[in-house]
Design a protein around this motif. Structure first.
Motif, PDB file in Angstrom:
ATOM      1  N   SER A   1     -25.179  13.864 -17.812  1.00 16.46           N
ATOM      2  CA  SER A   1     -25.221  14.713 -16.725  1.00 16.46           C
ATOM      3  C   SER A   1     -24.904  13.290 -16.021  1.00 16.46           C
ATOM      4  N   SER A   2     -23.997  13.759 -14.411  1.00 19.26           N
ATOM      5  CA  SER A   2     -23.749  12.595 -13.406  1.00 19.26           C
ATOM      6  C   SER A   2     -25.547  12.113 -12.925  1.00 19.26           C
TER       7      SER A   2
ATOM      8  N   LEU B   1     -34.186   0.174  -8.457  1.00 18.13           N
ATOM      9  CA  LEU B   1     -32.467  -0.556  -8.833  1.00 18.13           C
ATOM     10  C   LEU B   1     -31.826   0.840  -9.096  1.00 18.13           C
ATOM     11  N   ALA B   2     -32.337   1.419  -9.590  1.00 21.80           N
ATOM     12  CA  ALA B   2     -30.892   3.048  -9.299  1.00 21.80           C
ATOM     13  C   ALA B   2     -31.730   3.828  -8.290  1.00 21.80           C
ATOM     14  N   ALA B   3     -32.610   3.737  -7.524  1.00 23.39           N
ATOM     15  CA  ALA B   3     -32.785   5.061  -6.457  1.00 23.39           C
ATOM     16  C   ALA B   3     -32.403   5.915  -7.189  1.00 23.39           C
ATOM     17  N   ASP B   4     -31.764   7.056  -6.675  1.00 24.74           N
ATOM     18  CA  ASP B   4     -32.148   8.027  -7.338  1.00 24.74           C
ATOM     19  C   ASP B   4     -30.940   8.944  -7.793  1.00 24.74           C
ATOM     20  N   ARG B   5     -30.114   7.604  -8.264  1.00 24.82           N
ATOM     21  CA  ARG B   5     -28.853   7.925  -9.612  1.00 24.82           C
ATOM     22  C   ARG B   5     -29.512   8.259 -10.560  1.00 24.82           C
ATOM     23  N   VAL B   6     -30.999   7.489 -10.993  1.00 26.13           N
ATOM     24  CA  VAL B   6     -31.560   8.274 -12.384  1.00 26.13           C
ATOM     25  C   VAL B   6     -32.615   8.812 -11.723  1.00 26.13           C
ATOM     26  N   GLN B   7     -32.430   9.669 -12.901  1.00 26.64           N
ATOM     27  CA  GLN B   7     -34.821  10.623 -13.181  1.00 26.64           C
ATOM     28  C   GLN B   7     -34.759   9.357 -14.613  1.00 26.64           C
ATOM     29  N   VAL B   8     -35.746   9.334 -13.742  1.00 24.20           N
ATOM     30  CA  VAL B   8     -36.775   8.009 -14.342  1.00 24.20           C
ATOM     31  C   VAL B   8     -37.940   8.812 -14.788  1.00 24.20           C
ATOM     32  N   ARG B   9     -38.601   8.686 -16.473  1.00 22.46           N
ATOM     33  CA  ARG B   9     -40.178   9.291 -16.440  1.00 22.46           C
ATOM     34  C   ARG B   9     -40.704   7.863 -17.743  1.00 22.46           C
ATOM     35  N   SER B  10     -41.605   8.321 -18.045  1.00 18.95           N
ATOM     36  CA  SER B  10     -42.056   7.166 -18.357  1.00 18.95           C
ATOM     37  C   SER B  10     -43.350   8.122 -19.454  1.00 18.95           C
ATOM     38  N   ALA B  11     -43.835   7.208 -20.524  1.00 19.81           N
ATOM     39  CA  ALA B  11     -45.416   8.518 -20.584  1.00 19.81           C
ATOM     40  C   ALA B  11     -45.426   7.823 -21.800  1.00 19.81           C
ATOM     41  N   GLY B  12     -46.699   7.504 -22.886  1.00 16.01           N
ATOM     42  CA  GLY B  12     -47.476   7.128 -22.953  1.00 16.01           C
ATOM     43  C   GLY B  12     -47.770   8.173 -24.221  1.00 16.01           C
ATOM     44  N   THR B  13     -47.874   7.292 -26.049  1.00 22.04           N
ATOM     45  CA  THR B  13     -48.646   8.100 -26.767  1.00 22.04           C
ATOM     46  C   THR B  13     -49.956   8.458 -26.851  1.00 22.04           C
ATOM     47  N   ALA B  14     -50.380   7.460 -26.180  1.00 22.21           N
ATOM     48  CA  ALA B  14     -51.785   7.594 -26.615  1.00 22.21           C
ATOM     49  C   ALA B  14     -52.718   6.484 -24.898  1.00 22.21           C
ATOM     50  N   PRO B  15     -52.066   7.390 -23.575  1.00 21.72           N
ATOM     51  CA  PRO B  15     -52.112   6.971 -22.598  1.00 21.72           C
ATOM     52  C   PRO B  15     -53.779   6.421 -21.836  1.00 21.72           C
ATOM     53  N   ALA B  16     -53.640   5.414 -21.566  1.00 25.59           N
ATOM     54  CA  ALA B  16     -54.490   4.980 -20.502  1.00 25.59           C
ATOM     55  C   ALA B  16     -54.939   5.185 -19.537  1.00 25.59           C
TER      56      ALA B  16
ATOM     57  N   ARG C   1     -31.781  -3.543 -15.685  1.00 24.36           N
ATOM     58  CA  ARG C   1     -30.341  -4.188 -15.466  1.00 24.36           C
ATOM     59  C   ARG C   1     -29.514  -4.393 -16.326  1.00 24.36           C
ATOM     60  N   GLY C   2     -29.782  -4.327 -16.846  1.00 23.93           N
ATOM     61  CA  GLY C   2     -28.340  -3.693 -18.765  1.00 23.93           C
ATOM     62  C   GLY C   2     -28.510  -2.896 -19.065  1.00 23.93           C
ATOM     63  N   LEU C   3     -29.915  -1.964 -18.773  1.00 23.77           N
ATOM     64  CA  LEU C   3     -29.057  -0.644 -19.133  1.00 23.77           C
ATOM     65  C   LEU C   3     -28.410   0.204 -18.379  1.00 23.77           C
ATOM     66  N   LEU C   4     -28.962  -0.670 -17.081  1.00 20.54           N
ATOM     67  CA  LEU C   4     -27.880  -0.011 -15.592  1.00 20.54           C
ATOM     68  C   LEU C   4     -26.211  -0.225 -16.356  1.00 20.54           C
ATOM     69  N   ALA C   5     -26.032  -1.345 -15.931  1.00 22.99           N
ATOM     70  CA  ALA C   5     -24.847  -1.706 -16.495  1.00 22.99           C
ATOM     71  C   ALA C   5     -24.198  -0.368 -17.704  1.00 22.99           C
ATOM     72  N   GLU C   6     -24.764  -0.243 -18.588  1.00 21.20           N
ATOM     73  CA  GLU C   6     -24.940   0.158 -19.541  1.00 21.20           C
ATOM     74  C   GLU C   6     -24.517   2.194 -19.077  1.00 21.20           C
ATOM     75  N   LEU C   7     -25.367   2.497 -18.305  1.00 23.23           N
ATOM     76  CA  LEU C   7     -24.767   3.826 -17.563  1.00 23.23           C
ATOM     77  C   LEU C   7     -24.130   3.776 -16.883  1.00 23.23           C
ATOM     78  N   GLY C   8     -23.606   2.759 -15.956  1.00 24.02           N
ATOM     79  CA  GLY C   8     -22.624   2.505 -15.195  1.00 24.02           C
ATOM     80  C   GLY C   8     -22.800   3.120 -13.662  1.00 24.02           C
ATOM     81  N   VAL C   9     -24.549   2.170 -13.557  1.00 22.93           N
ATOM     82  CA  VAL C   9     -25.127   2.112 -12.048  1.00 22.93           C
ATOM     83  C   VAL C   9     -25.113   1.123 -11.699  1.00 22.93           C
TER      84      VAL C   9
END
Length: 137
Positions: free
Chosen positions: A2-3, A28-43, A125-133
Motif C-alpha cells: 500500500s501507499s 526517519l519515515a514519520a507517518d509514511r511507514v506503519q511500524v511495529r515491533s514484537a518479541g517471541t519472549a518479551p522482556a 536507512r537502506g530499508l527506507l531506500a528499498e521502500l522508496g521512502v
C-alpha cells in the motif's frame, strides 16, 4: 504494498534491537511507514543500555513496552525483519522476510550497544531506500 507499507521488527525479548529499529524507522519515515515491533519472549522493559544509546542519538525509547509477537501482527505486515528469533517467528505466504544478523545488546556495555545502534540505523536507512521512502532526517 500500500501507499504506507507496514514493517514489523522481531527479536526474542523486544527490548533492544527491535525497539531501536522501530524507533529509527518511526523517526526517519514519520507517518509514511506503519511500524511495529514484537518479541517471541518479551522482556518486562526495554534494555536500559539501549535506551541510553538511543537517547544519545536523540530518540527516546524509555516509554516503549516490549510486546508479544502474534500471528496477526505478522500477517498484517508487508515486511517482517527478524533479529535472532529463529524458527519461533511465524511465516506467512506473501509477506517479505528479512533476517538481520545483529549482536544481542542484552548484557552488553554502552560501546557495544552504540555499535549495534549505528548498524541498525544504517540498515533502516537502506530499508527506507528499498521502500522508496526518503528519510526525514
Amino acid at each position: 504494498m500500500s501507499s504506507a507499507p507496514s514493517v514489523l521488527f522481531v527479536c526474542v525479548h523486544n527490548a533492544g534491537r527491535s525497539q531501536m529499529a522501530a524507533a529509527f524507522l518511526t523517526h526517519l519515515a514519520a507517518d509514511r511507514v506503519q511500524v511495529r515491533s514484537a518479541g517471541t519472549a518479551p522482556a518486562a522493559a526495554a534494555n536500559p543500555v539501549a535506551v541510553e544509546a538511543m537517547r544519545e542519538a536523540g530518540i527516546d525509547i524509555s516509554a516503549r513496552t516490549p510486546t508479544v509477537l502474534t500471528a496477526g501482527t505478522v500477517e498484517a505486515s508487508d515486511v517482517v525483519i527478524t533479529m535472532g528469533c529463529g524458527d519461533s517467528c511465524p511465516h506467512f505466504p506473501g509477506t517479505r522476510y528479512l533476517d538481520w544478523q545483529l549482536d544481542d545488546p542484552a548484557g552488553a556495555d554502552i560501546a557495544t550497544v552504540r555499535r549495534i545502534r549505528d548498524d541498525i540505523e544504517h540498515r533502516v536507512r537502506g530499508l527506507l531506500a528499498e521502500l522508496g521512502v526518503a528519510p526525514v532526517g
